[in-house]
Design an enzyme around this catalytic site. Structure first.
Site, PDB file in Angstrom:
ATOM      1  N   ASN A   1       0.965  -1.293   0.017  1.00  0.00           N
ATOM      2  CA  ASN A   1       0.022   0.001  -0.001  1.00  0.00           C
ATOM      3  C   ASN A   1       0.846   1.163  -0.077  1.00  0.00           C
ATOM      4  OD1 ASN A   1       0.678  -0.856   2.734  1.00  0.00           O
ATOM      5  ND2 ASN A   1      -1.137   0.211   3.546  1.00  0.00           N
TER       6      ASN A   1
ATOM      7  N   ASN B   1      -1.428   8.545   0.905  1.00  0.00           N
ATOM      8  CA  ASN B   1      -0.960   9.885   0.291  1.00  0.00           C
ATOM      9  C   ASN B   1      -1.585  11.006   1.339  1.00  0.00           C
ATOM     10  OD1 ASN B   1      -1.847  12.292  -1.313  1.00  0.00           O
ATOM     11  ND2 ASN B   1      -0.499  11.263  -2.613  1.00  0.00           N
ATOM     12  N   ALA B   2      -0.906  12.130   1.637  1.00  0.00           N
ATOM     13  CA  ALA B   2      -1.806  13.022   2.611  1.00  0.00           C
ATOM     14  C   ALA B   2      -2.790  13.444   2.146  1.00  0.00           C
ATOM     15  CB  ALA B   2      -0.736  14.384   2.404  1.00  0.00           C
TER      16      ALA B   2
ATOM     17  N   CYS C   1      -4.135   0.660  -2.575  1.00  0.00           N
ATOM     18  CA  CYS C   1      -3.896  -0.701  -1.811  1.00  0.00           C
ATOM     19  C   CYS C   1      -2.890  -1.391  -2.261  1.00  0.00           C
ATOM     20  CB  CYS C   1      -5.413  -1.444  -1.810  1.00  0.00           C
ATOM     21  SG  CYS C   1      -6.551  -0.866  -0.957  1.00  0.00           S
TER      22      CYS C   1
ATOM     23  N   GLU D   1      -3.031  -4.592  -3.193  1.00  0.00           N
ATOM     24  CA  GLU D   1      -3.480  -5.366  -4.381  1.00  0.00           C
ATOM     25  C   GLU D   1      -3.161  -4.894  -5.712  1.00  0.00           C
ATOM     26  OE1 GLU D   1      -4.853  -4.959  -1.287  1.00  0.00           O
ATOM     27  OE2 GLU D   1      -5.766  -6.692  -0.645  1.00  0.00           O
TER      28      GLU D   1
ATOM     29  N   CYS E   1     -10.116  -5.311   0.373  1.00  0.00           N
ATOM     30  CA  CYS E   1     -11.262  -4.604   0.596  1.00  0.00           C
ATOM     31  C   CYS E   1     -12.176  -5.054  -0.650  1.00  0.00           C
ATOM     32  CB  CYS E   1     -10.897  -3.220   0.497  1.00  0.00           C
ATOM     33  SG  CYS E   1     -10.250  -2.382  -0.818  1.00  0.00           S
TER      34      CYS E   1
ATOM     35  N   CYS F   1     -10.823  -4.180  -4.112  1.00  0.00           N
ATOM     36  CA  CYS F   1      -9.770  -4.710  -4.472  1.00  0.00           C
ATOM     37  C   CYS F   1     -10.180  -6.187  -4.925  1.00  0.00           C
ATOM     38  CB  CYS F   1      -8.617  -4.844  -3.533  1.00  0.00           C
ATOM     39  SG  CYS F   1      -7.395  -3.399  -3.584  1.00  0.00           S
TER      40      CYS F   1
HETATM   41  N1  THU Z   1      -5.086  -1.962   2.596  1.00  0.00           N
HETATM   42  C1  THU Z   1      -4.658  -2.587   1.460  1.00  0.00           C
HETATM   43  O1  THU Z   1      -3.796  -2.188   1.129  1.00  0.00           O
HETATM   44  N2  THU Z   1      -5.059  -3.797   1.350  1.00  0.00           N
HETATM   45  C2  THU Z   1      -5.902  -4.465   2.003  1.00  0.00           C
HETATM   46  O2  THU Z   1      -6.398  -5.509   1.658  1.00  0.00           O
HETATM   47  C3  THU Z   1      -6.742  -3.656   3.101  1.00  0.00           C
HETATM   48  C4  THU Z   1      -6.304  -2.430   3.641  1.00  0.00           C
HETATM   49  C5  THU Z   1      -4.684  -0.608   3.019  1.00  0.00           C
HETATM   50  C6  THU Z   1      -5.312   0.592   2.649  1.00  0.00           C
HETATM   51  C7  THU Z   1      -4.639   1.601   3.433  1.00  0.00           C
HETATM   52  O3  THU Z   1      -3.497   2.241   3.260  1.00  0.00           O
HETATM   53  C8  THU Z   1      -4.499   0.747   4.908  1.00  0.00           C
HETATM   54  O4  THU Z   1      -4.449  -0.471   4.381  1.00  0.00           O
HETATM   55  C9  THU Z   1      -5.481   0.933   5.923  1.00  0.00           C
HETATM   56  O5  THU Z   1      -6.614   0.672   5.443  1.00  0.00           O
END
Ligand code: THU
Length: 137
Positions: free
Chosen positions: A47, A50-51, A58, A60, A92, A95
């Site tokens: 992941n 960003n500000a 994500c 994925e 999520c 994704c």
């Molecule tokens: N996040 C992912 O990169 N993949 C997932 O399967 C769940 C959530 C990230 C998004 C965000 O940067 C952080 O986890 C918290 O939600």
């Protein structure tokens, strides 16, 4: 882990390693993902936040971008690693649909914490009755 093939073990290890590359200063929730492609190659991503919070990506999505840039187009299996191992870090909703674009309903989705595999799903279990590219004919 006895219920994983050697390839799957490598995939989970790649997702855990990718987790270490995350840029997650806001959530402090690093996530890694690794894709096994149709040629046996592995593509990983993390992941990248960003500000401007909603602009973050994500893990994925990063791994899918890496796969596409490597010239591959099928997800034969995907591993996601995140969290402290107490709760599952499942993809999520958005994704799940991103994965669906390149995967079949029976594609394994391997969910890990920092210490290894916690649970195995198929994509169909996470995204039932899904809409995919085949629907467009
Ligand atoms: N996040 C992912 O990169 N993949 C997932 O399967 C769940 C959530 C990230 C998004 C965000 O940067 C952080 O986890 C918290 O939600």
């Amino acid at each position: 882990m006895t219920d994983m093939t050697e390839q799957e073990e490598r995939l989970v290890a790649a997702a855990i390693a990718a987790m270490g590359q995350a840029y997650a200063p806001y959530s402090k929730f690093p996530v890694g993902a690794a894709i096994l492609d149709e040629g046996g190659g592995i593509h990983s991503g993390a992941n990248v936040e960003n500000a401007a919070y909603p602009v973050g990506n994500c893990a994925e999505a990063s791994a899918i971008a890496a796969m596409v840039m490597a010239g591959r187009g099928r997800i034969n299996a995907i591993a996601v690693a995140g969290g402290d191992g107490k709760m599952l870090c499942t993809p999520c909703g958005a994704c799940r649909q991103r994965i669906r674009e390149f995967a079949a309903p029976d594609t394994p989705v391997l969910i890990s914490g920092p210490d290894g595999l916690q649970r195995r799903f198929t994509l169909e279990e996470l995204l039932p009755e899904s809409f995919g590219p085949e629907n467009l004919g």
